[in-house]
Design a protein around this motif. Structure first.
Motif: not given
Length: 346
Positions: A185-198, A287-292, A297-305
């Motif tokens: 389960v990966v949440f991602r945003y890449n400013s160079g690949q916006v069409s693939q962001a969720n 996993r959260i992948q966030l790049k601009n 950022l590419d790391d694992s985080y726990q869902i609190l809500e």
């Protein structure tokens, strides 16, 4: 198929509202807190009766045969042609049940929580059964007519544990609840690949008002002083005090006092695109992948809500995860401006 199933307080089925018979469905689950749910029913529906919508009737939100949320009805707002229903998560029942006068929770923390739940259910069954536990640290706490929820939270604070009531009505008390889904389960945003962001939106509030670097606690004749040296180095001496009253041993008081020390409250909120699969729950690690231009950022985080809003056949999901490191938070303004592109491009 998404349905709303109504039970009486003993979980005997009463009725089921099918798709098209309700609207405005939203529900939220929060780790270690009471979630909520809301929806609207048409008064012309013969299933809309006082008996079916009685306060504290149980409610399940079911999707394709799987329970997504469970709780109980707490409020009805009747209008000319509709009734608005509000409900709270099942764990909220533990806020309405009290432990006895001078109730002592002692021994292994997990077993103490299991015993406490058993005592509460002996008076009248909440529908919650004890699930998994992995905490062997001992506690010795005495409660005076406090709610079962507050007592469990005090035990959790003492030993640094997490707790939840699952959609299968199990109370888990563990070092960390949930599963590690960071590989799938990966949440991602890449400013160079916006069409693939969720990721649709990303927001962080950085609140330092509650920072405590040195904490003092007491309980009867016991006293404790606990300091977080890392926080103190960053923010200086910021003190807090609480009379816990419930601790019977120095170790229990030290654990409670230590839980007062905390850093800035910055917990990211992430709104996902409607195409994201709903295959994760509160407590899970993703996993959260966030790049601009400034952040990678590419790391694992726990869902609190986790909050779900149903609009037609679409599910709009927003999650809040545990804290990001400060260097990310301080550059967050740049992310917000870039993510606005998603509204028009995704």
């Amino acid at each position: 198929m998404r349905t709303l199933k109504i039970y009486d307080k003993g979980f005997s089925p009463l009725t089921t509202f099918l798709e098209g018979e309700y609207s405005g469905l939203e529900y939220r689950q929060t780790l270690g807190e009471v979630g909520d749910c809301g929806f609207v029913l048409d008064l012309s529906n013969p299933k809309v009766t006082d008996a079916n919508l009685r306060h504290y009737n149980r409610l399940e939100v079911i999707e394709d045969g799987v329970v997504q949320w469970v709780g109980f009805i707490t409020q009805k707002t009747v209008k000319l042609s509709v009734v608005e229903i509000k409900a709270k998560g099942l764990i909220g029942l533990l806020k309405k049940r009290l432990v006895g006068s001078g109730y002592t929770a002692s021994g292994d923390a997990g077993l103490a929580v299991s015993s406490l739940l058993g005592t509460i259910n002996a008076t009248e069954d909440t529908g919650i059964t004890f699930g998994e536990e992995d905490i062997i640290t001992s506690v010795n706490l005495t409660f005076e007519r406090q709610s079962a929820f507050d007592a469990i939270k005090k035990i959790a604070d003492t030993v640094g544990a997490q707790f939840e009531v699952t959609t299968t009505r199990k109370l888990n008390f563990k070092t960390q609840v949930g599963s590690d889904l960071s590989s799938s389960v990966v949440f991602r945003y890449n400013s160079g690949q916006v069409s693939q962001a969720n990721i649709l939106r990303f927001e962080v509030e950085d609140d330092g008002d509650a920072i405590i670097t040195k904490a003092y606690g007491k309980s009867s004749t016991l006293s404790s002083s606990q300091e977080n040296t890392s926080l103190k180095a960053n923010f200086g001496v910021l003190e807090g005090f609480r009379d816990f009253r419930v601790a019977n041993t120095q170790a229990s008081l030290d654990g409670l006092t230590s839980s007062l020390c905390q850093g800035p409250l910055f917990s990211p909120s992430i709104e996902l695109t409607p195409t994201v699969a709903d295959n994760f729950k509160v407590g899970d690690v993703v996993r959260i992948q966030l790049k601009n231009k400034l952040i990678n950022l590419d790391d694992s985080y726990q869902i609190l809500e986790k909050q779900v809003r149903v609009a037609g056949l679409e599910k709009h999901i927003t999650v809040r995860v545990n804290s990001l490191i400060q260097s990310i938070v301080y550059n967050i303004g740049d992310i917000n401006s870039r993510l606005s592109l998603l509204e028009s491009k995704v």
